[in-house]
Design an enzyme around this catalytic site. Structure first.
Site, PDB file in Angstrom:
ATOM      1  N   ASN A 211       0.867  -1.199   0.000  1.00  0.00           N
ATOM      2  CA  ASN A 211       0.000   0.000   0.000  1.00  0.00           C
ATOM      3  C   ASN A 211       0.891   1.232   0.000  1.00  0.00           C
ATOM      4  OD1 ASN A 211       0.614   0.708   2.869  1.00  0.00           O
ATOM      5  ND2 ASN A 211      -0.371  -1.276   3.200  1.00  0.00           N
ATOM      6  N   ASP A 280      -4.275  -6.510   4.983  1.00  0.00           N
ATOM      7  CA  ASP A 280      -5.263  -7.419   5.567  1.00  0.00           C
ATOM      8  C   ASP A 280      -5.230  -8.784   4.885  1.00  0.00           C
ATOM      9  OD1 ASP A 280      -6.343  -5.774   7.542  1.00  0.00           O
ATOM     10  OD2 ASP A 280      -7.537  -4.688   6.060  1.00  0.00           O
ATOM     11  N   LYS A 290       8.896 -17.120 -10.933  1.00  0.00           N
ATOM     12  CA  LYS A 290       8.208 -15.938 -11.478  1.00  0.00           C
ATOM     13  C   LYS A 290       6.987 -16.397 -12.302  1.00  0.00           C
ATOM     14  CE  LYS A 290       8.835 -12.099 -14.563  1.00  0.00           C
ATOM     15  NZ  LYS A 290       9.592 -11.584 -15.677  1.00  0.00           N
ATOM     16  N   PHE A 324      -4.533   3.363  14.498  1.00  0.00           N
ATOM     17  CA  PHE A 324      -4.748   4.345  13.432  1.00  0.00           C
ATOM     18  C   PHE A 324      -5.862   3.825  12.533  1.00  0.00           C
ATOM     19  CE2 PHE A 324      -1.603   7.787  13.116  1.00  0.00           C
ATOM     20  CZ  PHE A 324      -0.893   7.533  14.282  1.00  0.00           C
ATOM     21  N   LYS A 338     -13.872   0.780  15.451  1.00  0.00           N
ATOM     22  CA  LYS A 338     -12.560   0.131  15.623  1.00  0.00           C
ATOM     23  C   LYS A 338     -12.043   0.309  17.059  1.00  0.00           C
ATOM     24  CE  LYS A 338     -11.241   0.383  10.820  1.00  0.00           C
ATOM     25  NZ  LYS A 338     -10.465   1.015   9.766  1.00  0.00           N
ATOM     26  N   LYS A 342     -11.357  -3.172  18.847  1.00  0.00           N
ATOM     27  CA  LYS A 342      -9.958  -3.520  19.106  1.00  0.00           C
ATOM     28  C   LYS A 342      -9.517  -3.147  20.530  1.00  0.00           C
ATOM     29  CE  LYS A 342      -8.828  -3.462  14.197  1.00  0.00           C
ATOM     30  NZ  LYS A 342      -7.772  -3.425  13.187  1.00  0.00           N
TER      31      LYS A 342
END
Ligand code: CTP
Length: 402
Positions: A211, A280, A290, A324, A338, A342
């Site tokens: 990301n 995730d 490859k 975060f 969250k 969490k």
């Protein structure tokens, strides 16, 4: 800590004037030289003599007072200031500065100074949220004036809302950070575990899923925490950032690596801040060779990675746990859920689609949501300043638990 620093403190009229006495006293303890200018209204609330005794400098209230030196007083103070602080700042003085009005000692000296100006507003909620005042604040911010945001709570007039003068401690913190002097909100002897950056999930020997996380936020928190005396371990995904001095850095690649490293250090940490953008999902199979192109489409089956933060929340006990949340919609609802799911002390949420927010840049636009659902929204600011907000909040939590 502030020796050789000349701070001119402008005090304008409001019930919070008495708190400015505490600001002067704290600045003097840090060895700053403080010159106080009071408006006439401020002098109705607290006698100039009190400020004079604490600052050990003559307090100016009137342009036409008998001069105490041969200097032109407002020019002398304007030139002397390394930093000009106005606390409390009323809607009136903010409006005057924004409008270029100089009709008393305080507004005239602000007009004449070249020093940076730090403003701590205090007023009734309806005044603070009035679009005229907000426009004036924005005008001043655009011109480079700095603000110490007011707090929310019960106001002197009995109303609840935003507008309370920031605490003397926070005002002094703002001054210290302006001079780049380490915070007095120390985290000495605290063990802090921070995760940062992206994870990379391999597909084959040449490709991976990742990301846009740059790691800048986590690295900045690690550096600031170290400066406050904490023992910092930084578990970092691949980034191009320089390692912060005095911080133990553990490099990892995948979410599984991060999971392992975090669990290894969790027990020995007092505070855990999960700034990393953990993937995730990962490819179910990693091809040894490859993957060659074919004429047909290609699908890669993905499987879940462990949710590290969720797991830490279950083992939390009396540790401080901060998460975060990077969102593209329904920021606050999603972040709130969250925090509970969490089991976090608070979450730092940002909408990555906004200009000046998100992964790559040096700024972000955040909201902090705590376990009680209290939301604090912040303007766009440097990641360095956001780090200090997060660490200040952690400091307050530690104090509450003591
Ligand atoms: N996190 C984690 N492990 C994961 C995913 C996320 O520890 N596998 C942590 C992040 O470091 C961050 C917080 O969880 O502190 C929130 O991450 P985010 O991806 O926004 O939330 P998710 O819980 O993954 O929820 P969703 O993907 O549904 O938004």
């Amino acid at each position: 800590m502030l020796s050789n620093k000349n701070i001119v403190l402008g005090v304008s009229g409001g019930i919070a004037v008495y708190k400015a006495l505490d600001v002067v006293s704290r600045l003097r303890k840090l060895k700053a030289n403080v010159n106080v200018i009071m408006t006439k209204a401020a002098a109705e609330f607290v006698s100039p003599l009190s400020f004079q005794s604490l600052s050990q400098n003559y307090v100016v209230t009137d342009m036409f007072d008998e001069p105490k030196t041969w200097d032109v007083e407002h020019i002398a103070l304007a030139q002397k200031a390394d930093l000009f602080v106005i606390a409390p700042a009323t809607a009136n003085i903010i409006g005057k500065i924004a409008g270029g009005i100089a009709d008393d000692m305080l507004s005239t000296t602000v007009m004449a100074t070249r020093a940076p100006v730090l403003i701590a507003p205090a007023m009734n909620t309806n005044m603070y949220t009035n679009p005229v005042l907000q426009r004036n604040i924005k005008t001043l911010k655009d011109l480079g004036y700095k603000f110490i945001e007011p707090a929310s709570g019960r106001l002197a007039c009995g109303d609840y809302g935003v507008g309370k003068l920031a605490t003397p401690e926070d005002i002094v913190e703002g001054i210290l950070s302006f001079f780049k002097v380490p915070s007095v909100k120390t985290l000495r002897d605290k063990k802090i575990l921070i995760t940062a950056g992206p994870t990379q999930e391999p597909i084959d020997p040449v490709r991976y899923i990742t990301n846009h996380s740059s790691g800048k936020m986590g690295y900045s928190i690690a550096k600031s925490a170290r400066e406050r005396g904490a023992e910092v371990t930084l578990i970092s995904g691949p980034t191009s950032l320089e390692k912060p001095c005095g911080v133990e850095v553990i490099d990892i690649i995948t979410a599984e690596d991060m999971h392992r490293a975090v669990l290894e250090h969790f027990e020995n940490s007092d505070i855990i801040i999960k700034a990393a953008a953990v993937a995730d999902y990962k490819p179910k199979e990693v091809s040894k060779d490859k993957i060659k192109k074919r004429d047909s489409d290609l699908s890669i089956e993905l499987t879940r990675n462990p949710d590290i933060l969720l797991e830490l929340g279950r083992m939390k006990k009396d540790k401080i746990l901060v998460g975060f949340a990077a969102e593209t919609k329904e920021l606050l609802e999603s972040a709130k859920s969250k925090v509970h799911r969490k089991n976090l002390d608070f979450i730092v949420a940002n909408n990555i689609t906004l200009d000046g927010a998100g992964f790559k840049g040096d700024t972000n636009i955040i909201s902090i949501i705590d376990g009680f659902g209290k939301i604090q929204k912040y303007d766009k600011m440097k990641k360095e300043d956001i780090s200090n907000i997060i660490l200040d909040k952690i400091y307050e939590l530690i104090k509450l638990k003591e």
